[in-house]
Design a protein around this motif. Structure first.
Motif, short mmCIF file in Angstrom:
data_model
loop_
_atom_site.label_atom_id
_atom_site.label_comp_id
_atom_site.label_asym_id
_atom_site.label_seq_id
_atom_site.Cartn_x
_atom_site.Cartn_y
_atom_site.Cartn_z
N SER A 55 -16.40 126.80 -37.54
CA SER A 55 -16.79 125.73 -38.46
C SER A 55 -18.29 125.48 -38.51
N TRP A 56 -19.01 125.97 -37.51
CA TRP A 56 -20.46 125.73 -37.48
C TRP A 56 -21.18 126.50 -38.59
N ILE A 57 -20.55 127.58 -39.12
CA ILE A 57 -21.23 128.40 -40.11
C ILE A 57 -20.37 128.74 -41.33
N GLU A 58 -19.07 128.89 -41.17
CA GLU A 58 -18.23 129.31 -42.28
C GLU A 58 -18.09 128.23 -43.35
N GLY A 59 -18.36 128.62 -44.58
CA GLY A 59 -18.14 127.73 -45.71
C GLY A 59 -19.09 126.54 -45.78
N ARG A 60 -20.16 126.56 -45.05
CA ARG A 60 -21.07 125.40 -45.03
C ARG A 60 -22.09 125.52 -46.15
N THR A 61 -22.47 124.36 -46.64
CA THR A 61 -23.54 124.31 -47.66
C THR A 61 -24.69 123.44 -47.18
N ASP A 62 -24.58 122.92 -45.95
CA ASP A 62 -25.63 122.04 -45.44
C ASP A 62 -26.60 122.83 -44.56
N LEU A 63 -27.49 122.12 -43.89
CA LEU A 63 -28.53 122.75 -43.07
C LEU A 63 -28.10 123.00 -41.63
#
Length: 257
Positions: free
Chosen positions: A129-137
């Motif tokens: 969850s720290w990287i997959e599918g993220r749009t934030d910083l």
């Protein structure tokens, strides 16, 4: 009435004893001297446009992190050079899935990413969850935090921290939190130095602070600091742009809780 030679000697002894006590107290409060010289100044403003984490449904985590690493290498190498030291590039390893062991040790449980100090190696899992599918910083912040540990090693902070922890036989995690919160602050310094090139609105920074507040260790092992402390040091570095403001070692206990 003038003091006798014996009285003067006793007074001098007491003064020296108090001075020694004060020095010990100061040492206890700040076991590590800030290694950021004034001559090094701020981290220079730089361009580091983000790459998409996915395009056409295809994950691009490795490309994203690779671009961020180039920015981190360039910015921090220039700063460390001004500080009178050298910064070798860390080894970077990417994994699609967590492994049983990495860097000669068990894969840290629940770690988003981590830095192997003895091997100067940054380890990034490309799933989770720290990287997959993220749009934030948040992925950039995590990378900058782990790179902050590499900077700490280059400037002698890690070695001093480990020596102090052994000398104190520390078990309450105070020094560990100061070490980790300093990396948060250094991450903020980097993010501030490239902010102008990211093309993000200010609300995205506020959103990142909220995300970081949710990563605190209020319960369980107290190694990285409460969410509010982590966000505070990240913000401090971001606003100042200067690594010299990241002196967690002389901060009060409340600020590194």
């Amino acid at each position: 009435m003038p003091f006798s030679p014996l009285a003067r000697a006793l007074a001098l002894t007491a003064t020296l004893a108090m001075a020694g006590l004060s020095a010990q107290t100061a040492h206890a409060a700040a076991p590590i001297k800030s290694p950021f010289p004034k001559k090094a100044g701020r981290l220079a403003a730089a361009s580091c446009p983000e790459r998409p984490l996915s395009t056409g449904g295809i994950p691009r985590g490795r490309e994203y992190l690779g671009a961020v690493m180039k920015c981190l290498d360039k910015s921090w190498a220039a700063y460390v050079r001004k500080a009178g030291r050298s910064l070798g590039r860390p080894v970077v390893r990417y994994f699609d899935e967590p492994q049983r062991t990495v860097c000669g040790m068990p894969w840290p449980e629940h770690a988003a990413a981590f830095y192997c100090t003895e091997r100067a190696t940054l380890v990034f899992p490309l799933t989770g969850s720290w990287i997959e599918g993220r749009t934030d910083l948040y992925p950039m912040k995590v990378a900058a935090h782990e790179y902050g540990h590499h900077v700490q090693s280059a400037l002698g902070i890690r070695k001093a921290y480990e020596m102090a922890a052994r000398a104190r036989r520390e078990r309450d995690g105070d020094l560990k939190r100061r070490y980790e919160l300093q990396a948060d602050c250094l991450a903020g310094v980097f993010l501030g130095s490239v902010w102008g090139s990211l093309g993000r609105p200010q609300r995205d920074w506020a959103a990142l602070l909220d995300t970081v507040k949710a990563t605190g260790d209020e319960d369980g092992e107290r190694s990285h600091g409460k969410g509010a402390s982590r966000a505070s040091w990240l913000e401090r570095g971001f606003r100042s742009g200067s690594p010299a403001t990241c002196d967690t070692w002389s901060a009060t206990a409340a600020k590194v809780s």
